[in-house]
Enzyme design. Structure first.
Site, short mmCIF file in Angstrom:
data_model
loop_
_atom_site.label_atom_id
_atom_site.label_comp_id
_atom_site.label_asym_id
_atom_site.label_seq_id
_atom_site.Cartn_x
_atom_site.Cartn_y
_atom_site.Cartn_z
N GLY A 1 30.74 7.92 -9.56
CA GLY A 1 31.63 9.15 -9.63
C GLY A 1 30.84 10.13 -9.34
O GLY A 1 30.20 10.61 -10.26
N VAL A 2 30.83 10.93 -8.02
CA VAL A 2 29.96 12.08 -7.88
C VAL A 2 31.15 13.18 -7.70
O VAL A 2 30.88 13.91 -6.63
CB VAL A 2 28.87 12.05 -6.74
CG1 VAL A 2 27.69 11.38 -7.32
CG2 VAL A 2 29.42 10.90 -5.56
N LYS B 1 44.80 18.08 -29.41
CA LYS B 1 45.04 17.85 -27.88
C LYS B 1 46.50 17.92 -27.82
O LYS B 1 47.22 17.79 -28.65
CB LYS B 1 44.57 16.34 -27.73
CG LYS B 1 44.26 16.10 -26.26
CD LYS B 1 42.89 16.34 -25.87
CE LYS B 1 42.66 16.06 -24.56
NZ LYS B 1 41.19 16.21 -24.17
N TYR C 1 27.79 14.80 -9.58
CA TYR C 1 27.10 15.25 -8.46
C TYR C 1 26.04 16.32 -9.19
O TYR C 1 24.84 16.09 -8.59
CB TYR C 1 27.82 16.35 -7.58
CG TYR C 1 27.23 16.82 -6.64
CD1 TYR C 1 26.79 16.11 -5.25
CD2 TYR C 1 26.48 18.14 -6.33
CE1 TYR C 1 25.94 16.58 -4.38
CE2 TYR C 1 25.77 18.72 -5.68
CZ TYR C 1 25.33 17.77 -4.46
OH TYR C 1 24.64 18.57 -3.62
P1 NAD Z 1 35.93 14.68 -11.02
O1 NAD Z 1 37.46 14.57 -10.96
O2 NAD Z 1 35.43 16.10 -10.61
O3 NAD Z 1 35.09 13.54 -10.58
C1 NAD Z 1 35.31 12.21 -10.61
C2 NAD Z 1 34.96 11.54 -9.43
O4 NAD Z 1 34.97 10.08 -9.75
C3 NAD Z 1 35.72 11.81 -8.25
O5 NAD Z 1 34.76 12.47 -7.40
C4 NAD Z 1 36.64 10.54 -7.96
O6 NAD Z 1 36.93 10.46 -6.84
C5 NAD Z 1 35.53 9.53 -8.62
N1 NAD Z 1 36.25 8.37 -8.75
C6 NAD Z 1 37.50 7.92 -9.55
N2 NAD Z 1 37.66 6.64 -9.39
C7 NAD Z 1 36.40 6.11 -9.12
C8 NAD Z 1 36.12 4.79 -8.82
N3 NAD Z 1 36.64 3.68 -9.34
N4 NAD Z 1 34.94 4.54 -8.55
C9 NAD Z 1 33.94 5.59 -8.28
N5 NAD Z 1 34.20 6.84 -8.53
C10 NAD Z 1 35.51 7.28 -8.69
O7 NAD Z 1 35.74 14.72 -12.70
P2 NAD Z 1 34.59 15.25 -13.51
O8 NAD Z 1 35.03 16.76 -14.06
O9 NAD Z 1 33.16 15.11 -12.64
O10 NAD Z 1 34.53 14.33 -14.77
C11 NAD Z 1 34.01 13.07 -14.74
C12 NAD Z 1 34.26 12.47 -15.94
O11 NAD Z 1 33.36 13.16 -16.94
C13 NAD Z 1 35.74 12.51 -16.55
O12 NAD Z 1 35.77 11.01 -17.13
C14 NAD Z 1 35.91 13.34 -17.65
O13 NAD Z 1 36.89 13.19 -18.62
C15 NAD Z 1 34.48 13.42 -18.35
N6 NAD Z 1 34.01 14.65 -18.56
C16 NAD Z 1 34.11 15.78 -17.76
C17 NAD Z 1 33.66 17.02 -18.42
C18 NAD Z 1 33.71 18.20 -17.60
O14 NAD Z 1 33.02 19.25 -18.09
N7 NAD Z 1 34.02 18.19 -16.35
C19 NAD Z 1 33.26 17.17 -19.69
C20 NAD Z 1 33.33 16.16 -20.67
C21 NAD Z 1 33.85 14.70 -20.05
#
Ligand code: NAD
Length: 356
Positions: A185-186, A80, A191
């Protein structure tokens, strides 16, 4: 600030402190383990309060990547990078060119990718200086436009399959029809997870701090919307954290009513003891790095080459891996989080070259 005696030092192979005076770059790259392949892990940009905070974060995150990739049986090690800086204020091309030079200096032992605070534009800047970058190309150009360009759909699909496995194990249900799921969180993953769940007949309620995101889930998927602080106490079968880490802590556990926790967020347990507390309360926890591996699987295939069908087939192995974790945890009477770590270490030891 010591490294070898740091509480989060876990026999990391290499820790590189990067400084470029001209661009103002201050960064740390941690390579935890390369026995299974190059250390692939995202480059995070965050305004760390201190160098010690940055070091702690990068050591932990690098180790987490080793475990995630080993458990997902990928030919990757764990690493990382963190850049100390405010992603809304401090980004410049020169900064990411300098970072690209540092990544290149490691000769492919570390391969970088986007993480929080960075995205495709930053990967493109680094790619001008090094080949050891994933996610620098607009992937909608791949496979005639059938791939979406970001790994979130693969992550969401893997979480959906893992969630279904957890419901089967804990509640004995073969399908998700009528199963109630609360998604925190959507965004990209949440979503898409909601969409899979609605298509499978589940009843979905959602919360998000970004109003347009909940509105979209309500309008397009018919999801019920609840306030962010009310998501934990919903009378549901599954709580799916898809926002931020550390959300399973003594306070939220008091409110939590769901017998299953299965979601995408990284580092969901505020501390390792929370895993045991969930077990004590009869709540089945799908370990985060096991269930959310779809993203790293997707990124890995971008690197080594592979079709959408191959990616899908690999993501579908998340279900059986979780089944193994749940069964062992039950048989041995230990938390699923502990079993996931054990299984990752076993897979690492089995697949690592004998001379390592
Ligand atoms: P994203 O930023 O697109 O979505 C996160 C959502 O959570 C946002 O809509 C944000 O407004 C909302 N949010 C933030 N604080 C909040 C709260 N207190 N209550 C409710 N909603 C809240 O991120 P993502 O890519 O969808 O990733 C989501 C999670 O999954 C993260 O923890 C990320 O590290 C993990 N993750 C993502 C991936 C990936 O492929 N994107 C892979 C592994 C892990």
């Amino acid at each position: 600030m010591s490294v070898f005696t740091h509480p989060d030092f876990d026999d990391h192979e290499q820790v590189v402190f990067c400084h470029d005076k001209a661009s103002g770059l201050k960064a740390i790259i941690a390579i935890h383990d390369t026995r299974l392949g190059p250390a692939l892990g995202g480059c995070r940009m965050y305004p760390y309060a201190s160098d010690a905070d940055a070091l702690r974060d990068v050591l932990r995150l690098a180790r987490g990547m080793t475990y995630k990739s080993a458990l997902a049986e990928l030919p990757l090690g764990g690493g990382k990078a963190v850049i100390v800086g405010d992603p809304h204020r401090d980004k410049t091309p020169a900064l990411f060119h300098a970072m690209g030079d540092f990544v290149d200096s490691l000769g492919g032992r570390y391969v970088t990718a986007a993480d929080s605070g960075t995205g495709v534009p930053e990967m493109q800047l680094m790619a001008q200086r090094t080949h050891h970058v994933c996610g620098a190309i607009a992937r909608d150009a791949l496979e005639g436009g059938t791939r979406s360009g970001d790994p979130s759909p693969s992550t969401a699909y893997g979480v959906f399959l893992g969630l279904r496995e957890a419901v089967h194990h804990r509640l004995g249900r073969d399908d998700l029809a009528g199963v109630r799921v609360a998604i925190q969180g959507v965004g990209h993953v949440g979503y898409d997870l909601a969409r899979h769940l609605v298509n499978a007949g589940a009843e979905v309620c959602v919360s998000d701090v970004h109003a347009p995101n909940v509105q979209r889930a309500a309008d397009e998927l018919g999801a019920r919307v609840v306030a962010p602080e009310d998501i934990y106490g919903q009378a549901v079968e599954v709580f799916a954290p898809c926002a931020m880490g550390g959300i399973l802590n003594p306070d939220t556990l008091e409110a939590l009513r769901a017998p299953v926790v299965a979601g995408a967020a990284n580092n969901q347990l505020a501390s390792p003891e929370i895993g045991a507390e969930l077990q004590r309360r009869g709540c089945l926890y799908a370990p985060d790095y096991a269930i959310n591996a779809g993203g790293i699987i997707d990124v890995c295939y971008e690197r080594i080459g592979g079709s959408a069908a191959q990616i899908r087939a690999h993501v579908e192995r998340i279900g059986p891996t979780l089944q193994q974790i749940f069964q062992r945890a039950e048989a041995e009477g230990v938390p699923t989080s502990v079993i996931a770590d054990r299984l990752a270490r076993e897979r690492l030891a089995t697949r690592a070259p004998a001379h390592a």
